[in-house]
Design a protein around this motif. Structure first.
Motif, PDB file in Angstrom:
ATOM      1  N   ALA A  94       0.847  -1.185   0.000  1.00 19.20           N
ATOM      2  CA  ALA A  94       0.000   0.000   0.000  1.00 19.20           C
ATOM      3  C   ALA A  94       0.888   1.243   0.000  1.00 19.20           C
ATOM      4  O   ALA A  94       1.485   1.564   1.020  1.00 19.20           O
ATOM      5  N   LEU A  97       0.606   4.041   2.758  1.00 18.81           N
ATOM      6  CA  LEU A  97       0.956   3.832   4.163  1.00 18.81           C
ATOM      7  C   LEU A  97       2.471   3.953   4.341  1.00 18.81           C
ATOM      8  O   LEU A  97       3.218   4.016   3.369  1.00 18.81           O
ATOM      9  N   THR A  98       2.913   3.964   5.592  1.00 16.26           N
ATOM     10  CA  THR A  98       4.345   4.110   5.839  1.00 16.26           C
ATOM     11  C   THR A  98       5.062   2.784   5.582  1.00 16.26           C
ATOM     12  O   THR A  98       4.443   1.720   5.485  1.00 16.26           O
ATOM     13  N   GLU A 101       4.409   0.366   8.407  1.00 14.97           N
ATOM     14  CA  GLU A 101       3.081  -0.250   8.345  1.00 14.97           C
ATOM     15  C   GLU A 101       3.025  -1.328   7.272  1.00 14.97           C
ATOM     16  O   GLU A 101       2.426  -2.378   7.469  1.00 14.97           O
ATOM     17  N   ASN A 102       3.659  -1.038   6.140  1.00 17.63           N
ATOM     18  CA  ASN A 102       3.644  -2.031   5.074  1.00 17.63           C
ATOM     19  C   ASN A 102       4.347  -3.317   5.495  1.00 17.63           C
ATOM     20  O   ASN A 102       3.974  -4.401   5.078  1.00 17.63           O
ATOM     21  N   LEU A 105       1.879  -4.640   8.818  1.00 18.96           N
ATOM     22  CA  LEU A 105       0.423  -4.710   8.763  1.00 18.96           C
ATOM     23  C   LEU A 105      -0.072  -6.156   8.861  1.00 18.96           C
ATOM     24  O   LEU A 105       0.350  -7.014   8.105  1.00 18.96           O
ATOM     25  N   GLY A 106      -0.949  -6.386   9.806  1.00 22.49           N
ATOM     26  CA  GLY A 106      -1.451  -7.734  10.042  1.00 22.49           C
ATOM     27  C   GLY A 106      -0.690  -8.436  11.151  1.00 22.49           C
ATOM     28  O   GLY A 106      -1.159  -9.410  11.724  1.00 22.49           O
ATOM     29  N   GLU A 108       1.100  -6.331  13.588  1.00 26.94           N
ATOM     30  CA  GLU A 108       1.597  -5.226  14.397  1.00 26.94           C
ATOM     31  C   GLU A 108       1.625  -5.607  15.870  1.00 26.94           C
ATOM     32  O   GLU A 108       0.742  -6.305  16.350  1.00 26.94           O
ATOM     33  N   VAL A 117       2.618   1.994  17.914  1.00 22.43           N
ATOM     34  CA  VAL A 117       3.322   2.544  16.755  1.00 22.43           C
ATOM     35  C   VAL A 117       4.825   2.535  16.968  1.00 22.43           C
ATOM     36  O   VAL A 117       5.601   2.179  16.072  1.00 22.43           O
ATOM     37  N   ALA A 138       9.216   5.455   9.122  1.00 22.76           N
ATOM     38  CA  ALA A 138       8.030   6.309   9.239  1.00 22.76           C
ATOM     39  C   ALA A 138       7.708   7.024   7.931  1.00 22.76           C
ATOM     40  O   ALA A 138       6.698   7.701   7.826  1.00 22.76           O
ATOM     41  N   ARG A 156       8.597  -7.668   4.692  1.00 19.71           N
ATOM     42  CA  ARG A 156       7.261  -8.072   5.117  1.00 19.71           C
ATOM     43  C   ARG A 156       7.170  -9.588   5.222  1.00 19.71           C
ATOM     44  O   ARG A 156       6.542 -10.119   6.137  1.00 19.71           O
TER      45      ARG A 156
END
Lengths: 508, 332
Positions: A94, A97-98, A101-102, A105-106, A108, A117, A138, A156
């Motif tokens: 995405a 998003l940062t 987060e990428n 994500l899922g 966290e 965060v 960030a 990821r």
């Protein structure tokens, strides 16, 4: 080298789509701490096999065994939970998003139900550091280059305990330095005991990184080999099978004769044709039976020139003579009326209609030319479609197959068939061989040579200079949107001459 | 210039980082400008009373815009919210008429909204209906149900409900906060927290960034898509409750076109209709801008109230064009 323990075993995988059997009883074994290359031409079934492994497709038959137990993944999330992570050719993240987060994500870290965060950024930073990627977790992902995004995608994959990492053509948009960086990362992971499945079109890369490979052809398994035991020539032979000999023959096929006596009147003449902001005015003659190649670097104006020749873009300077008489080509339709056809380089967006069948795509231009009220009789359509499917060897030879289910090479042939069906006198082919496999490439090249020999005038555009040089009787060279020169092709014109012309802008 | 040179790199960096906030900042600037212009032209414009009323009169719209933001962030749209406001208002009025206590009616009313949202979500996700069409169908359904329940306006006389709706705190010079404003602001705060700090919220953004990517990233796209419409429906239910508190009645013609106001507020608040970019706080600002336009036109006195619509239309257009410009620069 002893055989490492197998982490993933695929046995007898068959995947079918309506009208197409994409995979037929294929086996694949991935071992701990090995880089395994998956080889095959476009349409051989590589992507399908990967999707069958990661649960995007459900195999019609066959079984998937991961770490000793049979599994049936319901999707990428499920596969990742079992340690099978995938990084796709087009980065599927995405961009809004940062980076952190990428990556996370899922998965966290959470505190009292909320995403922590700070912990998330810290964890992401650790993973980035492990791969030696220096970006701010960030920062927004969309702000980074594709190479960095690719590496973020790998990060990821590492968030969960990753046993198997699938890399589906991760290198296709990276430069040499970035590829080397990716390889370093891959070696690190391999040494950590990860099994890596690697797909690439570049043989150099395969030999540089892989320990073992599985070769597919037309949805069937050719075999599994140790990279060290398989010479390149043999590999190419296994990948393309029988069409290899054709490719070899091709080398001298189109150069047979110098067509179009110099004195003859050109079929098509562009005189000081140009368009502001697109290409500077140029002259170009094309004779019947002649292949004129356009050479130049990316962005040199090859496509712009082709579009002007065919009325796809409207010229604002100069004129066009057909058979010595001036004509106005204001639209592609007007050009088509005068038997000038243009096959776009962007076959998905400007060429084929993926949701229509092969049959419908082939007759599209012919029908449009007649007008929609005068439908082609079904029998005529069948004749035309059958003729071109046979002549171009479109596979599957099923007129009712949807074009989007075909491989790139076969899609290109369908597009070619459409324009051939209009019986053009001048055919402008913009990158007809891009992104298709060696075998299909050879067939298309042979076809172009044949068309010219039969008297058609062809303008052939390709990013591959060798190809242009091999096929063309004359080569027009472009640089920075200016036609800088023209070479009459003969045996003593070499690649170097074209490169010199591109580089210097003057004929040597 | 020379004195500034030292701090410039830092300023440039923070500007780049904050690009996502640019549209919201733009809305804030517009709001401040409007306040300044209004304050300059009319006496008593920038006062506690006017600003309190801005919140009071638009509490329901704030809640609707919050719910709508979730939907639009995923790239969807929810046209049913105006009709759901009417339906939940009528359900409230009819239930009170039947003698049900407020403790039952209030959750019931919100639940009506959630159920319709769930319906839209299921249509969008399970049956692959376009959000536009699915929520349009839900809009007609809800509006139709309104007439079935009560074609005429139904007054609400329940004591505890009246007490709740007339609760307010006054402070300072004309400042006033009512229960409706508190509910709206609490909803807003919860929404900010959910969107920024929960997996569900971040998945909403990821879907807006690219649904296919979100799916391949292994995120729960299906559940999130459905939930987003449930959130919007629930917010519409709350909005209906607030509107019922405001009007002390339920009426089947309430909220015609209110969904469009909510969408306009979200767009003016800087959320992209293509999804993935935007903030709930921006939607609050959007609602305030809309409310302020109305206020200015009231203060002007000579203008017909239809000028509100024209100004809103022009503003939406300007913001969408600005966003396009911003998007264009991003892709290059």
């Amino acid at each position: 080298m002893h055989d490492n323990e197998a982490v993933v075993e695929l046995r007898g995988i068959t995947v079918e789509f309506p009208g197409v059997r994409a995979l037929d009883g294929v086996d694949l074994t991935l071992r701990r701490g090995e880089v395994h290359a998956l080889m095959g031409e476009n349409g051989a079934g590589k992507s399908t096999l990967i999707k069958a492994l990661t649960g995007v497709y459900t195999p019609t038959s066959g079984r998937v065994v991961v770490a000793g137990s049979p599994v049936a993944f319901t999707g990428p999330a499920d596969a990742q939970a079992s340690g099978v992570s995938t990084v796709y050719q087009e980065v599927n993240l995405a961009p809004n998003l940062t980076v952190a987060e990428n990556i996370m994500l899922g998965n966290e870290p959470r505190r009292f139900g909320a995403i922590d965060v700070r912990a998330m950024r810290r964890r992401a930073a650790e993973l980035l550091a492990r791969l030696d990627v220096h970006v701010d977790p960030a920062s927004s992902l969309g702000a980074h280059s594709l190479a960095v995004q690719q590496l973020v995608a790998i990060c990821r994959a590492l968030v969960v305990d990753c046993k198997v990492l699938v890399l589906d053509e991760p290198t296709s948009s990276l430069d040499a330095g970035e590829v080397e960086k990716l390889f370093t990362v891959m070696r690190t992971l391999r040494d950590d005991g990860v099994a890596i499945l690697f797909v690439s079109h570049f043989l150099e890369q395969i030999y540089a990184i892989s320990d073992r490979m599985t070769i597919l052809r037309n949805g069937r398994l050719v075999g599994e080999y140790r990279t060290a035991d398989l010479p390149r020539r043999e590999l190419v032979h296994l990948m393309i099978g029988s069409s290899f000999e054709d490719l070899e023959k091709l080398g001298d096929a189109p150069r047979r004769e110098q067509a179009a006596a110099d004195g003859a009147e050109p079929l098509f003449q562009a005189v000081a044709l140009g368009r502001k902001g697109s290409i500077r005015p140029f002259d170009l003659d094309v004779h019947a039976g002649e292949v004129v190649g356009l050479a130049g670097l990316l962005g040199s104006g090859r496509t712009e020139l082709s579009r002007l020749l065919t009325g796809t873009d409207r010229a604002d300077a100069g004129k066009v003579l057909l058979d010595g008489r001036p004509v106005r080509l204001a639209t592609p339709r007007a050009a088509l009326r005068r038997k000038i056809a243009y096959s776009s380089e962007d076959r998905k967006a400007e060429g084929l209609v993926g949701d229509l069948t092969v049959r419908e795509n082939i007759v599209l231009a012919l029908q449009a030319d007649r007008g929609w009220l005068r439908r082609l009789p079904a029998r005529t359509v069948d004749e035309i479609v059958d003729r071109y499917i046979a002549a171009l060897d479109i596979r599957p030879a099923n007129p009712a197959a949807l074009v989007r289910n075909l491989s790139g090479g076969n899609q290109q042939k369908v597009l070619l068939a459409r324009w051939l069906a209009t019986a053009p006198r001048l055919l402008v082919l913009d990158e007809p061989t891009r992104g298709i496999d060696v075998g299909a490439k050879a067939e298309i090249q042979r076809l172009v040579a044949q068309l010219a020999a039969d008297g058609m005038a062809v303008v052939f555009v390709s990013a591959e200079l060798e190809e242009v040089l091999r096929l063309s009787h004359r080569v027009a060279v472009l640089r920075d949107r200016v036609k800088v020169g023209e070479l009459v092709n003969s045996d003593d014109v070499h690649l170097g001459d074209v490169v010199d012309l591109i580089a210097s802008g003057e004929a040597s | 210039m020379g004195a500034l040179a030292g701090v410039r790199p830092r300023a440039v960096r923070s500007f780049r980082l904050d690009r996502r906030y640019l549209p919201v900042l733009g809305t804030l600037v517009v709001l401040v400008l409007m306040l300044a212009v209004g304050g300059g032209r009319y006496d008593g414009f920038v006062s506690g009373r006017v600003i309190s009323n801005l919140f009071l009169n638009n509490a329901h719209l704030v809640v609707l815009a919050v719910g709508m933001t979730f939907v639009i962030l995923t790239g969807g749209i929810d046209l049913s919210v105006g009709a759901v406001v009417a339906l939940s208002g009528i359900v409230a009025a009819v239930s009170f008429q039947a003698g049900l206590p407020a403790a039952v009616v209030i959750p019931l009313v919100v639940l009506v909204g959630s159920v319709i949202g769930l319906l839209v979500g299921v249509m969008v996700h399970v049956f692959g209906v376009q959000p536009f069409v699915a929520s349009l169908a839900a809009m007609f359904l809800a509006r139709g149900l309104c007439y079935v329940l009560a074609p005429e306006s139904v007054p609400i006389r329940d004591e505890s409900f009246v007490a709740l709706s007339s609760w307010s705190v006054q402070f300072g010079d004309g400042w006033r906060v009512t229960s409706a404003v508190v509910i709206a602001l609490v909803t807003l705060a919860v929404a900010v927290w959910v969107l920024q700090r929960t997996r569900f919220g971040r998945t909403v953004y990821a879907i807006g960034g690219g649904e296919q990517s979100a799916r391949l990233m292994g995120l729960p796209v299906a559940r999130t898509t459905v939930l987003v419409y449930v959130v919007s429906g629930t917010c519409a239910g709350i909005g209906g409750l607030l509107f019922a508190m405001y009007s002390r009645s339920g009426y089947s013609l309430t909220g015609v076109g209110m969904e469009l106001d909510a969408i306009a507020a979200v767009v003016i608040g800087g959320t992209l209709l293509t999804g993935g970019t935007g903030f709930v706080a921006g939607s609050l600002l959007g609602v305030l801008v809309l409310g302020l336009i109305q206020t200015i036109i009231t203060f002007e006195g000579t203008l017909s109230s239809w000028w509100t619509r024209i100004v809103i239309g022009a503003l939406v257009l300007v913001f969408v064009v600005l966003q396009r410009g911003l998007m264009g620069r991003r892709t290059t």
